[in-house]
Design an enzyme around this catalytic site. Structure first.
Site, PDB file in Angstrom:
ATOM      1  N   HIS A 276      29.570  21.634  57.798  1.00 56.89           N
ATOM      2  CA  HIS A 276      29.190  22.928  58.369  1.00 56.89           C
ATOM      3  C   HIS A 276      27.682  23.090  58.540  1.00 56.89           C
ATOM      4  O   HIS A 276      27.216  24.197  58.787  1.00 56.89           O
ATOM      5  CB  HIS A 276      29.715  24.073  57.488  1.00 56.89           C
ATOM      6  CG  HIS A 276      31.198  24.293  57.611  1.00 56.89           C
ATOM      7  ND1 HIS A 276      32.113  23.331  57.246  1.00 56.89           N
ATOM      8  CD2 HIS A 276      31.921  25.344  58.057  1.00 56.89           C
ATOM      9  CE1 HIS A 276      33.331  23.807  57.457  1.00 56.89           C
ATOM     10  NE2 HIS A 276      33.242  25.022  57.952  1.00 56.89           N
TER      11      HIS A 276
ATOM     12  N   GLU B 154      37.950  24.698  70.687  1.00 55.42           N
ATOM     13  CA  GLU B 154      36.616  24.449  71.241  1.00 55.42           C
ATOM     14  C   GLU B 154      36.631  23.747  72.590  1.00 55.42           C
ATOM     15  O   GLU B 154      35.757  23.989  73.420  1.00 55.42           O
ATOM     16  CB  GLU B 154      35.762  23.675  70.231  1.00 55.42           C
ATOM     17  CG  GLU B 154      35.168  24.529  69.105  1.00 55.42           C
ATOM     18  CD  GLU B 154      36.173  24.962  68.039  1.00 55.42           C
ATOM     19  OE1 GLU B 154      37.322  24.450  68.062  1.00 55.42           O
ATOM     20  OE2 GLU B 154      35.850  25.801  67.189  1.00 55.42           O
TER      21      GLU B 154
END
Ligand SMILES: Cc1ncc(C[n+]2csc(CCOP(=O)(O)OP(=O)(O)O)c2C)c(N)n1
Ligand SMILES: [Mg+2]
Lengths: 326, 327
Positions: free
Chosen positions: A131, A62
């Protein structure tokens, strides 16, 4: 007037933006067609249509994704970086907060970072504690970043097009459980200005301010309240940073009561900021203190009854508005 | 010194000019802080002059660099004008960034300095993006990411090298190994005996050079820049050097072995290269002395200009946060 899902409208916005401007690029994990156009297919068809060089699947990295987006934007492009889930922005925070947000200011306006970071999140799909978080307040608290969170297909299209047009970094928050919610199809080229709320339903007794999935829950609550003779005005904020003070303050001035609803946890959330601004500006016009309704202050739980109780739903919103009016 | 395909005399003298400028600028910076004329966080690049001077000799004006807080040498070598630089160091409105970036955040796109970061490791992922933009446009530019040995232990380094290799980006990663990361010695913090070895994990060439040797550093940089420009992909260059001073101005550097430090200073690459240039007949002493005097004068002028410049208006607080003033 066709019917389209939020997911489809995001795909369509990306297609139209890439068609309109060669500088628009897409990067992220699994975004290209050999990788299925994303885990949920949001970017399906784009690499086939526009080529692998404009739609690039990346390693699972990321910092590298956001860093590449920042750098390529400094080189004149308009990248849309996908960070698969909002929780994964945490490992790219340095790139987002220390660099994307600050380069314009620190360079004295010589450079700017016109990137969009698309990211999805939301409880309700049993994805547990890492999540599903709503972290919009983290970004809204950072000078130099804009944050938007659409609740329907037309706004999703219009906000994404505006985010791509925008010369500054924009976090575009998508809600997983409502990806397949249908709504009116946007016209091609439609724009929703960043920082502009929409009044979903007019009312006179109380203002309900919400964004993302909470707009859908609040709409159901407002409907139920109407059948009890309570006239609630529902505002879909759409943009969290900057947010539409004008529309919100005008509404609360009229109703004298307000409640802010979001899926993020309540303490230090966007609701605190909005509530505070309402109090600062309309203290004497208020008939009751502004209320906040957010998720329980705990990590998103897994077990079904816990997850159901975690975030506000229509019933909780209806009950909270009821309390505000008594 | 190694003598592999040596650059011509003009190139060598131009490299020396950069080195002399960096050295003089460092000495002046320390003096300006010491005498209280200016307060700023200052990370001395003294001892590391050769690296960006030799690298920049292989770069075009429009090639990009991303550098770090310890970066005035990289900036000067790439061509940031002294006046603009000093005005920024002094926080003045005439600075590169109107005084809004400061010593750790110099940006000067005109000379290709696109990002200066105060975050260890963060020059690399952004350099990749700039390199990607060149790859897309086919503009032939190369991006250099400068960073320290300590930065090779942070995730950004590994993520960036991997992506650069997979995408064959026109980027050169230049690690300036000065044996120290703040107060911690290289060996104590780094699992690899050589940073260059780490390139193997990313299937790119990893070259260690004596970063105080102009010809060796020049040759490695030339190969790496050519490789990037030709589309063959990235290279990791580890240039060995030594930090003459503490991590930041004011650091007493008690943790540094005094003998090792004395030896490094005795082998100062700047006078060493100067002597070599004269010995080899590439330059005349008088010409170099004149060059150095001109540099000194130029630095003095830049400092005077900077300190006489206005501070930015407080209205700048709400400018450049977003494209238009925030609502
Ligand atoms: C992410 C991060 N962690 C810690 C620091 C504090 N810090 C600044 S410089 C530095 C040492 C870095 O060493 P190295 O990469 O070798 O570069 P050098 O300073 O030697 O040029 C540290 C730990 C920082 N700026 N950023
Ligand atoms: Mg070091």
């Amino acid at each position: 007037m066709g019917s389209i899902t939020i997911l489809e409208s995001i795909n369509r916005a990306l297609v139209d933006a890439m068609e309109a401007d060669e500088a628009v690029l897409i990067l992220g994990e699994d975004v290209a067609d050999p990788e299925d156009g994303g885990v949920l297919g949001v970017t399906k068809g784009l690499s086939t249509r526009f080529g692998d060089h404009r739609v690039r699947s990346t390693p699972i990295a990321e910092q590298a994704i956001v860093g590449a987006a920042i750098g390529v934007s400094l080189g004149g492009f308009k990248p849309v970086a996908e960070i698969m889930l909002m929780n994964f922005t945490t490992v790219a925070m340095d790139m987002i907060v220390n660099h994307a947000a600050k380069l314009r200011f620190m360079s004295g306006g010589q450079t700017n970072v016109p990137i969009v970071i698309r990211t999805m999140t939301g409880s309700g799909f049993a994805n547990g504690g890492q999540h599903s978080d709503y972290l919009e307040a983290w970004f809204a608290h950072t000078a130099g970043i804009k944050v938007v969170a659409p609740s329907n297909p037309s706004d999703a299209y219009g906000l994404l097009r505006s985010a791509i047009d925008d010369p500054d970094p924009v976090i575009f928050i998508e809600n997983l459980p409502t990806y397949f919610t249908k709504g009116e199809a946007p016209e091609s080229g439609h724009r929703v200005p960043i920082g502009k709320a929409s009044v979903v339903r007019e009312g006179s007794d109380v203002t309900v301010i919400a964004y993302a999935k909470m707009v859908q829950e609040a709409a159901a609550a407002v409907e139920a309240l109407a059948s009890r003779g309570i006239s609630a005005e529902l505002i879909d904020l759409r943009s969290i940073a900057p947010w539409d003070r004008e529309t919100v303050l005008a509404s609360v001035k009229k109703t004298g009561r307000a409640i802010v609803v979001h899926e993020a946890v309540t303490p230090f959330g966007a609701g605190a900021e909005i509530s505070s601004v309402i109090h600062e500006n309309l203290f004497h016009a208020l008939k009751a203190p502004v209320q906040r309704l957010g998720a329980a202050f705990c990590p998103v739980p897994f077990s079904r009854p816990l997850e159901s109780a975690f975030a506000p739903d229509a019933a909780a919103i209806e009950a909270a508005v009821g309390r505000l009016l008594t | 010194m190694t003598n592999r395909t040596a650059p011509d005399a003009a190139t060598l003298v131009a490299i020396y000019r950069r080195m002399a400028l960096i050295k003089a600028n460092d000495e002046r910076s320390r003096k300006v802080i010491m005498t209280g004329r200016l307060v700023m966080p200052y990370y001395s690049p003294r001892g590391q002059e050769v690296i960006p001077s030799a690298v920049s000799a292989n770069l075009n004006d429009n090639d990009y660099i991303c550098t770090i807080y310890r970066g005035t040498h990289d900036m000067l070598a790439k061509g940031v004008p002294l006046k603009d630089l000093w005005a920024e160091l002094a926080g003045r409105v005439t600075g590169t960034c109107k005084g809004k970036g400061g010593p750790m955040h110099i940006t000067h796109p005109k000379s290709g300095v696109m990002v200066t970061t105060g975050i260890v490791g963060s020059s690399m992922p952004i350099a990749n993006g700039l390199a990607w933009s060149s790859q897309l446009k086919g503009d032939g530019r190369v991006t250099v990411a400068y960073f320290g040995d300590g930065a090779s232990n942070i995730g950004a380094f590994h993520e960036a090298l991997n992506l650069a290799s997979v995408w064959k980006l026109p980027v050169v990663f230049v690690c300036q190994n000065n044996e120290w990361g703040e107060h911690t010695a290289y060996e104590k913090a780094t699992s690899a005996p050589r940073v260059a070895d780490r390139a193997a994990s990313y299937s790119m060439p990893g070259i260690r050079v004596d970063g105080n040797d102009v010809l060796e550093t020049y040759a490695a940089a030339r190969d790496a820049v050519e490789r990037a420009r030709s589309g063959a992909g990235p290279t990791l260059v580890e240039a060995m050097t030594y930090r003459f001073h503490g991590h930041i101005f004011g650091d007493t550097d008690a943790y540094m072995d005094p003998e090792r430090k004395a030896a490094a200073i005795a082998a100062d690459p700047v006078p060493r290269f100067r002597e070599w240039l004269i010995e080899q007949g590439h330059a005349a002493e008088a010409d170099l002395a004149a060059m150095e005097a001109a540099i000194d004068a130029e630095i003095d002028q830049a400092i005077d200009y900077a300190l006489a410049s206005d501070f930015p208006d407080v209205g700048e607080l709400s400018r450049d946060v977003f494209a238009a003033e925030a609502a």
